[in-house]
Design a protein around this motif. Structure first.
Motif, PDB file in Angstrom:
ATOM      1  N   GLU A 104       0.842  -1.193   0.000  1.00 35.02           N
ATOM      2  CA  GLU A 104       0.000   0.000   0.000  1.00 35.02           C
ATOM      3  C   GLU A 104       0.881   1.249   0.000  1.00 35.02           C
ATOM      4  OE1 GLU A 104      -3.949   1.631   2.354  1.00 35.02           O
ATOM      5  OE2 GLU A 104      -2.945  -0.216   2.983  1.00 35.02           O
ATOM      6  N   ASN A 105       0.511   2.218  -0.791  1.00 36.92           N
ATOM      7  CA  ASN A 105       1.279   3.459  -0.926  1.00 36.92           C
ATOM      8  C   ASN A 105       1.567   4.057   0.454  1.00 36.92           C
ATOM      9  OD1 ASN A 105       2.055   6.203  -1.335  1.00 36.92           O
ATOM     10  ND2 ASN A 105       1.072   6.195  -3.326  1.00 36.92           N
ATOM     11  N   GLY A 106       2.851   4.130   0.809  1.00 33.85           N
ATOM     12  CA  GLY A 106       3.266   4.707   2.079  1.00 33.85           C
ATOM     13  C   GLY A 106       3.274   3.744   3.247  1.00 33.85           C
ATOM     14  N   TYR A 107       2.863   2.470   3.014  1.00 35.43           N
ATOM     15  CA  TYR A 107       2.740   1.539   4.136  1.00 35.43           C
ATOM     16  C   TYR A 107       3.451   0.221   3.853  1.00 35.43           C
ATOM     17  CZ  TYR A 107      -0.398   4.837   6.243  1.00 35.43           C
ATOM     18  OH  TYR A 107      -0.915   5.974   6.808  1.00 35.43           O
ATOM     19  N   TRP A 108       4.750   0.331   3.564  1.00 30.77           N
ATOM     20  CA  TRP A 108       5.562  -0.882   3.501  1.00 30.77           C
ATOM     21  C   TRP A 108       5.455  -1.680   4.805  1.00 30.77           C
ATOM     22  CZ3 TRP A 108       9.125   2.977   0.983  1.00 30.77           C
ATOM     23  CH2 TRP A 108       9.289   2.734  -0.376  1.00 30.77           C
ATOM     24  N   THR A 109       5.226  -0.989   5.919  1.00 28.43           N
ATOM     25  CA  THR A 109       5.182  -1.662   7.219  1.00 28.43           C
ATOM     26  C   THR A 109       4.083  -2.710   7.306  1.00 28.43           C
ATOM     27  OG1 THR A 109       3.824   0.164   8.027  1.00 28.43           O
ATOM     28  CG2 THR A 109       6.187   0.258   8.505  1.00 28.43           C
ATOM     29  N   LEU A 110       2.997  -2.554   6.549  1.00 28.34           N
ATOM     30  CA  LEU A 110       1.895  -3.524   6.598  1.00 28.34           C
ATOM     31  C   LEU A 110       2.208  -4.801   5.835  1.00 28.34           C
ATOM     32  CD1 LEU A 110      -1.253  -1.237   6.222  1.00 28.34           C
ATOM     33  CD2 LEU A 110      -0.452  -2.416   8.285  1.00 28.34           C
ATOM     34  N   GLY A 111       3.322  -4.819   5.116  1.00 27.79           N
ATOM     35  CA  GLY A 111       3.656  -5.992   4.331  1.00 27.79           C
ATOM     36  C   GLY A 111       2.933  -5.987   2.993  1.00 27.79           C
ATOM     37  N   ARG A 112       3.129  -7.058   2.253  1.00 30.71           N
ATOM     38  CA  ARG A 112       2.520  -7.185   0.929  1.00 30.71           C
ATOM     39  C   ARG A 112       1.103  -7.735   1.081  1.00 30.71           C
ATOM     40  NH1 ARG A 112       7.134 -10.761  -1.420  1.00 30.71           N
ATOM     41  NH2 ARG A 112       7.156 -11.312   0.786  1.00 30.71           N
ATOM     42  N   GLN A 113       0.137  -7.010   0.558  1.00 27.39           N
ATOM     43  CA  GLN A 113      -1.269  -7.323   0.754  1.00 27.39           C
ATOM     44  C   GLN A 113      -1.844  -7.989  -0.493  1.00 27.39           C
ATOM     45  OE1 GLN A 113      -3.355  -4.138   2.958  1.00 27.39           O
ATOM     46  NE2 GLN A 113      -1.453  -2.967   2.859  1.00 27.39           N
ATOM     47  N   ALA A 114      -2.862  -8.827  -0.300  1.00 30.36           N
ATOM     48  CA  ALA A 114      -3.413  -9.614  -1.394  1.00 30.36           C
ATOM     49  C   ALA A 114      -4.404  -8.785  -2.205  1.00 30.36           C
ATOM     50  CB  ALA A 114      -4.092 -10.865  -0.857  1.00 30.36           C
ATOM     51  N   LEU A 115      -4.174  -8.724  -3.507  1.00 30.87           N
ATOM     52  CA  LEU A 115      -4.951  -7.896  -4.429  1.00 30.87           C
ATOM     53  C   LEU A 115      -5.580  -8.776  -5.499  1.00 30.87           C
ATOM     54  CD1 LEU A 115      -2.204  -5.142  -4.941  1.00 30.87           C
ATOM     55  CD2 LEU A 115      -4.056  -5.122  -3.242  1.00 30.87           C
ATOM     56  N   LEU A 116      -6.759  -8.366  -5.967  1.00 28.23           N
ATOM     57  CA  LEU A 116      -7.495  -9.118  -6.972  1.00 28.23           C
ATOM     58  C   LEU A 116      -7.813  -8.211  -8.150  1.00 28.23           C
ATOM     59  CD1 LEU A 116      -8.984 -11.843  -7.603  1.00 28.23           C
ATOM     60  CD2 LEU A 116     -11.027 -10.786  -6.610  1.00 28.23           C
ATOM     61  N   GLU A 117      -7.492  -8.675  -9.362  1.00 31.88           N
ATOM     62  CA  GLU A 117      -7.693  -7.867 -10.553  1.00 31.88           C
ATOM     63  C   GLU A 117      -8.318  -8.702 -11.657  1.00 31.88           C
ATOM     64  OE1 GLU A 117      -5.251  -5.004 -13.696  1.00 31.88           O
ATOM     65  OE2 GLU A 117      -4.238  -5.796 -11.921  1.00 31.88           O
ATOM     66  N   PRO A 118      -9.335  -8.168 -12.379  1.00 34.50           N
ATOM     67  CA  PRO A 118      -9.904  -8.899 -13.513  1.00 34.50           C
ATOM     68  C   PRO A 118      -8.951  -8.891 -14.707  1.00 34.50           C
ATOM     69  CG  PRO A 118     -10.908  -6.732 -13.339  1.00 34.50           C
ATOM     70  CD  PRO A 118     -10.011  -6.881 -12.135  1.00 34.50           C
ATOM     71  N   ILE A 119      -9.003  -9.976 -15.481  1.00 35.51           N
ATOM     72  CA  ILE A 119      -8.274 -10.049 -16.740  1.00 35.51           C
ATOM     73  C   ILE A 119      -9.250 -10.465 -17.837  1.00 35.51           C
ATOM     74  CG2 ILE A 119      -6.066 -10.586 -15.643  1.00 35.51           C
ATOM     75  CD1 ILE A 119      -6.464 -13.506 -16.456  1.00 35.51           C
ATOM     76  N   GLU A 120      -8.885 -10.196 -19.065  1.00 33.63           N
ATOM     77  CA  GLU A 120      -9.678 -10.618 -20.203  1.00 33.63           C
ATOM     78  C   GLU A 120      -8.769 -11.295 -21.228  1.00 33.63           C
ATOM     79  OE1 GLU A 120     -11.859  -7.377 -21.871  1.00 33.63           O
ATOM     80  OE2 GLU A 120     -13.165  -7.144 -20.115  1.00 33.63           O
ATOM     81  N   TRP A 121      -9.323 -12.316 -21.891  1.00 32.01           N
ATOM     82  CA  TRP A 121      -8.582 -13.027 -22.925  1.00 32.01           C
ATOM     83  C   TRP A 121      -8.811 -12.361 -24.268  1.00 32.01           C
ATOM     84  CZ3 TRP A 121      -5.141 -16.756 -21.741  1.00 32.01           C
ATOM     85  CH2 TRP A 121      -5.204 -17.294 -20.448  1.00 32.01           C
ATOM     86  N   THR A 122      -7.751 -12.237 -25.040  1.00 34.63           N
ATOM     87  CA  THR A 122      -7.832 -11.599 -26.357  1.00 34.63           C
ATOM     88  C   THR A 122      -8.107 -12.649 -27.424  1.00 34.63           C
ATOM     89  OG1 THR A 122      -5.455 -11.800 -26.711  1.00 34.63           O
ATOM     90  CG2 THR A 122      -6.245  -9.807 -25.609  1.00 34.63           C
ATOM     91  N   ALA A 123      -8.435 -12.174 -28.619  1.00 31.49           N
ATOM     92  CA  ALA A 123      -8.756 -13.084 -29.716  1.00 31.49           C
ATOM     93  C   ALA A 123      -7.585 -13.973 -30.102  1.00 31.49           C
ATOM     94  CB  ALA A 123      -9.227 -12.280 -30.924  1.00 31.49           C
TER      95      ALA A 123
ATOM     96  N   LEU B 179       9.206  -9.089   5.667  1.00 28.79           N
ATOM     97  CA  LEU B 179       8.218  -9.269   6.728  1.00 28.79           C
ATOM     98  C   LEU B 179       7.312  -8.050   6.843  1.00 28.79           C
ATOM     99  CD1 LEU B 179      10.631 -10.897   9.341  1.00 28.79           C
ATOM    100  CD2 LEU B 179       9.170 -12.041   7.666  1.00 28.79           C
ATOM    101  N   ALA B 180       6.543  -7.995   7.921  1.00 26.78           N
ATOM    102  CA  ALA B 180       5.640  -6.882   8.193  1.00 26.78           C
ATOM    103  C   ALA B 180       5.703  -6.553   9.675  1.00 26.78           C
ATOM    104  CB  ALA B 180       4.202  -7.234   7.791  1.00 26.78           C
ATOM    105  N   LEU B 181       5.307  -5.335  10.005  1.00 23.47           N
ATOM    106  CA  LEU B 181       5.269  -4.903  11.399  1.00 23.47           C
ATOM    107  C   LEU B 181       3.949  -5.378  12.005  1.00 23.47           C
ATOM    108  CD1 LEU B 181       6.981  -3.245  13.401  1.00 23.47           C
ATOM    109  CD2 LEU B 181       5.648  -1.230  12.711  1.00 23.47           C
ATOM    110  N   LYS B 182       4.027  -6.182  13.076  1.00 17.06           N
ATOM    111  CA  LYS B 182       2.848  -6.850  13.612  1.00 17.06           C
ATOM    112  C   LYS B 182       2.663  -6.561  15.097  1.00 17.06           C
ATOM    113  CE  LYS B 182       3.427 -10.877  10.561  1.00 17.06           C
ATOM    114  NZ  LYS B 182       3.587 -12.357  10.558  1.00 17.06           N
ATOM    115  N   PRO B 183       1.416  -6.465  15.566  1.00 19.71           N
ATOM    116  CA  PRO B 183       1.160  -6.488  17.004  1.00 19.71           C
ATOM    117  C   PRO B 183       1.707  -7.784  17.593  1.00 19.71           C
ATOM    118  CG  PRO B 183      -0.809  -5.841  15.801  1.00 19.71           C
ATOM    119  CD  PRO B 183       0.189  -6.314  14.785  1.00 19.71           C
ATOM    120  N   ALA B 184       2.308  -7.695  18.776  1.00 19.44           N
ATOM    121  CA  ALA B 184       2.941  -8.871  19.355  1.00 19.44           C
ATOM    122  C   ALA B 184       2.914  -8.801  20.872  1.00 19.44           C
ATOM    123  CB  ALA B 184       4.382  -8.999  18.858  1.00 19.44           C
ATOM    124  N   LEU B 185       2.960  -9.986  21.483  1.00 18.70           N
ATOM    125  CA  LEU B 185       3.086 -10.151  22.934  1.00 18.70           C
ATOM    126  C   LEU B 185       4.284 -11.048  23.197  1.00 18.70           C
ATOM    127  CD1 LEU B 185      -0.660 -10.986  23.750  1.00 18.70           C
ATOM    128  CD2 LEU B 185       0.435  -8.729  23.772  1.00 18.70           C
TER     129      LEU B 185
END
Length: 525
Positions: free
Chosen positions: A294-313, A500-506
């Motif tokens: 996410e823009n400006g939030y490398w700390t959150l780690g790499r997030q899962a994104l979903l994008e549509p695709i289309e097949w060409t002729a 990695l990502a920055l995580k809440p921890a105990l």
């Protein structure tokens, strides 16, 4: 004895003087979930990310009307979390496929072959690197113990079945190797079969890094979809490319529209997009699931994104999601229920909640857990967070807050953290009588002496867009602001490595035990 005192001498890190009071937040606790940002907008559209927070290298299996997903879990165990969906947007956790620590787990591939589920994955320790497989006859397990299949010079195995009916693993760098018919060992040696696609030299990328091959078969063609450009570094580096062949053995021909997708500019909402799995929807539409920062939030780690695709002729596919900053029409399919999972935890037991994982645990780490009383009683380990194998959870919000009640036993130190790795973390710990500050992965004082009494206290950690404030309480009602604030925007891979990502921890350190109660997480506006 009260802990509602402030620091006298920050170098010593002990609470001895007059309290600095701060009113607790008035916003009521929400039900803490895996991520507060819901992808499903409820009007037939969704907004990325579909899995917020650290969900890198997603591999997706279509199994009839069901989709199953796993991802890189690195040093977190139990690892290889498995998620279930029927619409690719709303996901629920099913459990984990591995508990025994075999090293940091990188990009896996989840597949089903002749009724059996397999996950292939690389793992790295400080001493060695190899590839492994686990298998199960039911997606919910039980999963086998990890089987070492070798291939130490490669990462990111991707499973495929050739026109000859044989099984293969495609590997980083454009190699592939045959598997035994049962999928549990390698036949022969890897052979180089694909040189990748070369981007213009003028582009700003991290490195070439040809990796993450995923194989699809459609209309008589095998498609190999691959990541190049490096998974971090410049926001414009990572990308998705594809090539195809009539035979699993090649030759592989690059798509004329490569790269299929990449971040064009640092002004886009998602950076370093890449490492895609191509998936067919239940209604004939097709999709790519991949990760990005996410823009400006490398700390959150790499997030899962979903994008549509289309097949060409002419039998190639094109990306249709743009920069993913706007809502997109949802895939078909019914929801499997409430998206995500609870992060808040009353530690009622009888086992560790699905949101928790140990960082780089020993093989007997789970023996530290005791749910027989009120809350979680955790045996101390090591002296500081770096060697205490903290319990971590994934946060998916740019701003959030969590608090916990701790009863620190004699000889123990317990604390609440934002934890990136054993080299980089921030937070506060206590022996029940005094505090130790954690910042930059260092302790002030360098060591907090164990207490013969212990004590009870509450800790609250607020991460408001990288600005961290900590509050302490002796009764859970009246809170004191810790007199040191922190800025953690640099706690990420481009600074400290490890992906990695920055995580809440105990954590619980020392020879004694710490009882944790009433962990509460909430997102902030």
């Amino acid at each position: 004895m009260t802990l509602c005192k402030t620091l006298a001498g920050l170098a010593a890190g002990l609470l001895l003087a007059t309290a600095v009071h701060s009113a607790p937040p008035t916003t009521p606790w929400k039900r803490g979930i895996e991520h507060q940002r819901q992808a499903d907008l409820g009007n037939g559209t969704f907004l990325n990310p579909v899995l917020a927070g650290d969900h890198p290298d997603p591999s997706v299996l279509k199994d009839g009307e069901d989709y199953y997903l796993t991802l890189s879990s690195f040093d977190a165990y139990p690892g290889l979390p498995i998620w279930h969906s029927r619409d690719l947007v709303n996901w629920q956790p099913l459990g984990h496929a591995i508990t025994r620590n075999v090293g940091a787990i990188w990009a896996p591939d989840i597949v089903k072959h002749q009724g059996r589920y397999f996950i292939y994955f690389p793992a790295r320790t400080a001493e060695a690197r190899s590839n492994f497989v686990v298998w199960a006859d039911h997606i919910k397990g039980p999963w086998s113990e990890p089987i070492d299949i070798g291939l130490g010079g490669y990462i990111d195995p991707g499973h495929a079945v050739g026109e000859d009916g044989k099984r293969y693993l495609f590997l980083s760098g454009g190699a592939y190797v045959q598997l035994a018919d049962d999928g549990l060992s390698v036949v022969g040696t890897p052979r180089h079969v694909y040189d990748g696609w070369k981007y213009p030299e003028s582009w700003d990328v991290e490195a070439y890094a040809q990796e993450g091959p995923k194989i699809n078969f459609r209309d008589g063609w095998y498609y190999m979809t691959t990541a190049v450009g490096g998974t971090a570094g410049p926001p414009t580096g990572h990308m998705v490319i594809t090539a195809r062949s009539r035979s699993i053995h090649g030759p592989w021909v690059n798509a004329p529209n490569n790269p299929i997708m990449r971040t064009q500019s640092a002004s886009e909402p998602w950076w370093s997009r890449g490492h895609a799995t191509v998936i067919e929807g239940t209604d004939g539409r097709w999709w790519m699931m991949y990760h990005g920062y996410e823009n400006g939030y490398w700390t959150l780690g790499r997030q899962a994104l979903l994008e549509p695709i289309e097949w060409t002729a002419d039998g190639w596919f094109v990306a249709k999601g743009g920069d993913l900053g706007q809502p997109l029409r949802k895939p078909a399919g019914a929801s499997v229920g409430a998206h995500g999972m609870a992060l808040s935890d009353d530690f009622k037991g009888p086992a560790l909640g699905a949101q928790w994982s140990f960082f780089n645990p020993a093989q007997d780490e789970y023996r530290r857990l005791d749910f027989s009383g009120d809350g979680l009683l955790l045996q101390g380990k090591g002296l500081t967070p770096r060697d205490a194998s903290p319990l971590t959870a994934i946060a998916g919000d740019p701003a959030y807050q969590f608090e916990v009640e701790m009863e620190v036993g004699p000889g123990a130190v317990g604390g609440a953290l934002l934890f990136y790795s054993d080299r980089l973390y921030a937070g506060v710990g206590s022996n029940g009588e005094a505090f130790v500050m954690h910042r930059y992965g260092e302790e002030r004082p360098t060591r907090l002496a164990p207490s013969t009494k212990g004590g009870r206290l509450w800790l609250r950690v607020t991460n408001n867009r990288h600005i961290v404030t900590i509050h302490t309480s002796a009764d859970g009602q009246t809170w004191q602001k810790y007199p040191v604030q922190m800025e953690v925007s640099g706690y990420h891979h481009n600074v400290a490595g490890k992906f990695l990502a920055l995580k809440p921890a105990l954590y619980a350190a020392g020879e004694g035990k710490v009882r944790f109660r009433h962990f509460r997480y909430r997102a902030l506006d």
